[in-house]
Design a protein around this motif. Structure first.
Motif, PDB file in Angstrom:
ATOM      1  N   VAL A  77     -34.179  79.202 -23.051  1.00 42.14           N
ATOM      2  CA  VAL A  77     -33.548  78.423 -21.986  1.00 42.14           C
ATOM      3  C   VAL A  77     -34.569  78.157 -20.880  1.00 42.14           C
ATOM      4  CG1 VAL A  77     -31.857  78.521 -20.113  1.00 42.14           C
ATOM      5  CG2 VAL A  77     -31.183  79.108 -22.429  1.00 42.14           C
ATOM      6  N   HIS A  78     -34.610  76.923 -20.425  1.00 38.63           N
ATOM      7  CA  HIS A  78     -35.469  76.505 -19.321  1.00 38.63           C
ATOM      8  C   HIS A  78     -34.634  75.722 -18.314  1.00 38.63           C
ATOM      9  CE1 HIS A  78     -38.600  77.416 -22.244  1.00 38.63           C
ATOM     10  NE2 HIS A  78     -39.531  77.207 -21.336  1.00 38.63           N
ATOM     11  N   TYR A  79     -35.042  75.783 -17.052  1.00 38.48           N
ATOM     12  CA  TYR A  79     -34.456  74.891 -16.061  1.00 38.48           C
ATOM     13  C   TYR A  79     -35.571  74.075 -15.419  1.00 38.48           C
ATOM     14  CZ  TYR A  79     -35.930  78.174 -12.363  1.00 38.48           C
ATOM     15  OH  TYR A  79     -36.668  78.980 -11.527  1.00 38.48           O
ATOM     16  N   ALA A  80     -35.235  72.849 -15.004  1.00 35.03           N
ATOM     17  CA  ALA A  80     -36.188  71.967 -14.329  1.00 35.03           C
ATOM     18  C   ALA A  80     -35.457  71.293 -13.179  1.00 35.03           C
ATOM     19  CB  ALA A  80     -36.750  70.924 -15.296  1.00 35.03           C
ATOM     20  N   LEU A 105     -22.584  91.153 -17.937  1.00 35.77           N
ATOM     21  CA  LEU A 105     -23.460  89.988 -18.013  1.00 35.77           C
ATOM     22  C   LEU A 105     -23.081  88.949 -16.966  1.00 35.77           C
ATOM     23  CD1 LEU A 105     -23.563  89.522 -21.898  1.00 35.77           C
ATOM     24  CD2 LEU A 105     -25.055  90.925 -20.464  1.00 35.77           C
ATOM     25  N   PRO A 106     -24.042  88.524 -16.136  1.00 30.66           N
ATOM     26  CA  PRO A 106     -23.747  87.475 -15.158  1.00 30.66           C
ATOM     27  C   PRO A 106     -23.580  86.121 -15.842  1.00 30.66           C
ATOM     28  CG  PRO A 106     -26.070  88.030 -15.104  1.00 30.66           C
ATOM     29  CD  PRO A 106     -25.425  89.011 -16.040  1.00 30.66           C
ATOM     30  N   THR A 107     -22.670  85.325 -15.318  1.00 33.76           N
ATOM     31  CA  THR A 107     -22.414  83.980 -15.821  1.00 33.76           C
ATOM     32  C   THR A 107     -22.418  83.002 -14.666  1.00 33.76           C
ATOM     33  OG1 THR A 107     -21.053  84.840 -17.638  1.00 33.76           O
ATOM     34  CG2 THR A 107     -20.800  82.511 -17.091  1.00 33.76           C
ATOM     35  N   ILE A 108     -23.104  81.878 -14.840  1.00 32.60           N
ATOM     36  CA  ILE A 108     -23.026  80.811 -13.850  1.00 32.60           C
ATOM     37  C   ILE A 108     -22.481  79.572 -14.536  1.00 32.60           C
ATOM     38  CG2 ILE A 108     -24.823  81.681 -12.319  1.00 32.60           C
ATOM     39  CD1 ILE A 108     -26.747  79.653 -13.575  1.00 32.60           C
ATOM     40  N   ALA A 109     -21.640  78.853 -13.814  1.00 32.14           N
ATOM     41  CA  ALA A 109     -21.008  77.660 -14.366  1.00 32.14           C
ATOM     42  C   ALA A 109     -21.354  76.462 -13.501  1.00 32.14           C
ATOM     43  CB  ALA A 109     -19.496  77.842 -14.444  1.00 32.14           C
ATOM     44  N   THR A 119     -27.699  84.747 -23.504  1.00 31.16           N
ATOM     45  CA  THR A 119     -26.832  85.246 -24.569  1.00 31.16           C
ATOM     46  C   THR A 119     -25.814  84.196 -25.020  1.00 31.16           C
ATOM     47  OG1 THR A 119     -25.160  86.163 -23.060  1.00 31.16           O
ATOM     48  CG2 THR A 119     -27.031  87.590 -23.653  1.00 31.16           C
ATOM     49  N   GLU A 120     -25.514  83.222 -24.138  1.00 31.38           N
ATOM     50  CA  GLU A 120     -24.528  82.205 -24.531  1.00 31.38           C
ATOM     51  C   GLU A 120     -24.683  80.978 -23.653  1.00 31.38           C
ATOM     52  OE1 GLU A 120     -19.797  81.764 -23.920  1.00 31.38           O
ATOM     53  OE2 GLU A 120     -20.393  83.487 -25.171  1.00 31.38           O
ATOM     54  N   VAL A 121     -24.639  79.802 -24.284  1.00 35.65           N
ATOM     55  CA  VAL A 121     -24.591  78.521 -23.578  1.00 35.65           C
ATOM     56  C   VAL A 121     -23.321  77.809 -24.013  1.00 35.65           C
ATOM     57  CG1 VAL A 121     -25.693  76.297 -23.155  1.00 35.65           C
ATOM     58  CG2 VAL A 121     -27.101  78.336 -23.500  1.00 35.65           C
ATOM     59  N   SER A 122     -22.541  77.360 -23.050  1.00 34.83           N
ATOM     60  CA  SER A 122     -21.298  76.651 -23.354  1.00 34.83           C
ATOM     61  C   SER A 122     -21.360  75.257 -22.737  1.00 34.83           C
ATOM     62  CB  SER A 122     -20.087  77.416 -22.798  1.00 34.83           C
ATOM     63  OG  SER A 122     -18.891  76.680 -22.993  1.00 34.83           O
ATOM     64  N   ILE A 123     -21.065  74.232 -23.544  1.00 29.69           N
ATOM     65  CA  ILE A 123     -21.084  72.840 -23.077  1.00 29.69           C
ATOM     66  C   ILE A 123     -19.770  72.185 -23.482  1.00 29.69           C
ATOM     67  CG2 ILE A 123     -22.272  70.619 -23.174  1.00 29.69           C
ATOM     68  CD1 ILE A 123     -24.742  72.143 -24.186  1.00 29.69           C
ATOM     69  N   LEU A 143     -23.730  79.314 -18.403  1.00 30.45           N
ATOM     70  CA  LEU A 143     -24.803  80.130 -18.961  1.00 30.45           C
ATOM     71  C   LEU A 143     -24.450  81.592 -18.756  1.00 30.45           C
ATOM     72  CD1 LEU A 143     -27.922  78.300 -17.437  1.00 30.45           C
ATOM     73  CD2 LEU A 143     -26.785  77.813 -19.608  1.00 30.45           C
ATOM     74  N   LYS A 144     -24.509  82.354 -19.838  1.00 29.84           N
ATOM     75  CA  LYS A 144     -24.318  83.800 -19.759  1.00 29.84           C
ATOM     76  C   LYS A 144     -25.641  84.455 -20.110  1.00 29.84           C
ATOM     77  CE  LYS A 144     -20.446  85.575 -21.096  1.00 29.84           C
ATOM     78  NZ  LYS A 144     -19.316  86.057 -21.937  1.00 29.84           N
TER      79      LYS A 144
END
Length: 296
Positions: free
Chosen positions: A13-16, A146-150, A38-42, A71-72
């Motif tokens: 995973v990368h962010y830009a 596990l932290p999750t950001i949405a 650990t998990e990507v949800s779209i 993102l988890k």
């Protein structure tokens, strides 16, 4: 090939951070790796509706809505939290304010498939928000917290895109696409120059062997699926008859070989034509070209 594959993992995973997005272009800062996914949800929240007229279905329309992304991670470091959520970090202390605004950002990652192939994804433009945090005391069994950001993603003002993907099993995939997926950014390299090509035999040459298999060498990779008999045509210049050939392309996607099914007629002129349907990996079309040669 069958479909004996499934997604079994996610990594890289990368962010830009988005710098500009206007009708004339979009730019991002260099992509930054964010380990520990650990998990990507779209969820594009797609919708499809049917208009009924004259007692029957008349028009079907579809659209996407707000693209929900979460993102988890094993951990969300202070640096990552500050970059993605717009906080301030001074002297090792992260400061949270009620008027903090998270920046627009792109998210890229790699999906692992069960047969060893991979998929690559970029989501172009979105913002994340602070999520719920739960802290639980350690008991007899270890429980990972596990932290999750949405966030919500949308389309670019530049070109209306919200996502790009590729897979290593795509017939037009070349290794450089995956190798440079994150370094080149969400829209890849900017390429507005048409590909060029050299022919063998070259135009106007005589005394060519009847067993020759002409080649066309491009200065850059082209879409592999376009290396077809319809785009690379060998013709008897005297009769106008199209010669039966097999068209192949090398692994790099730069050299196309046109192999006749039988030896060419002796002392005969032939024309090898390449269509302007041929494109490079940026979708820029080749201008088209021909080479006329005569066999021995």
């Amino acid at each position: 090939m069958g479909k004996e594959r499934a997604i079994i993992g996610v990594d890289n995973v990368h962010y830009a951070l988005l710098s500009t997005d206007t009708i004339s272009g979009a730019t991002w800062q260099a992509a930054v790796a964010m380990p520990g996914i650990t998990e990507v949800s779209i969820n594009p929240n797609g919708a499809i509706s049917t208009l009924f007229a004259d007692n029957g279905p008349s028009v079907v329309a579809n659209s996407i809505g707000e693209v929900d992304v979460s993102l988890k991670l094993a951990d969300l470091t202070p640096v990552e939290r500050t970059a993605l959520l717009g906080y301030t970090r001074i002297g090792g202390v992260t400061r949270y304010r009620g008027d903090d605004v998270s920046p627009y950002v792109a998210i890229g990652f790699r999906a692992k498939l069960s047969d060893g192939s991979s998929g690559y994804i970029w989501l172009h433009k979105g913002r994340f928000a602070e999520g719920q945090e739960t802290f639980t005391t350690q008991g007899g069994n270890i429980e990972f917290q596990l932290p999750t950001i949405a966030g919500k993603f949308t389309v670019l003002s530049f070109n209306g895109e919200y996502k790009r993907t590729t897979r290593t099993d795509d017939p037009d995939y070349v290794a450089a696409t995956g190798t440079n997926w994150f370094t080149n950014g969400p829209l890849g390299t900017t390429d507005t120059t048409p590909p060029t090509a050299t022919f063998s035999p070259v135009n106007g040459v005589t005394g060519v062997a009847v067993a020759t298999a002409p080649t066309v060498t491009f200065n850059e990779a082209i879409e592999r699926s376009l290396a077809t008999n319809g785009n690379f045509v060998l013709t008897n210049a005297t009769t106008g008859a199209i010669i039966s050939t097999t068209v192949t392309i090398n692994t790099a996607g730069t050299v196309v070989t046109i192999t006749p099914s039988a030896n060419l007629a002796a002392a005969t002129p032939f024309i090898l034509s390449v269509s302007n349907n041929v494109r490079n990996l940026a979708g820029i079309a080749y201008a088209g070209g021909t080479s006329r040669f005569t066999t021995i």
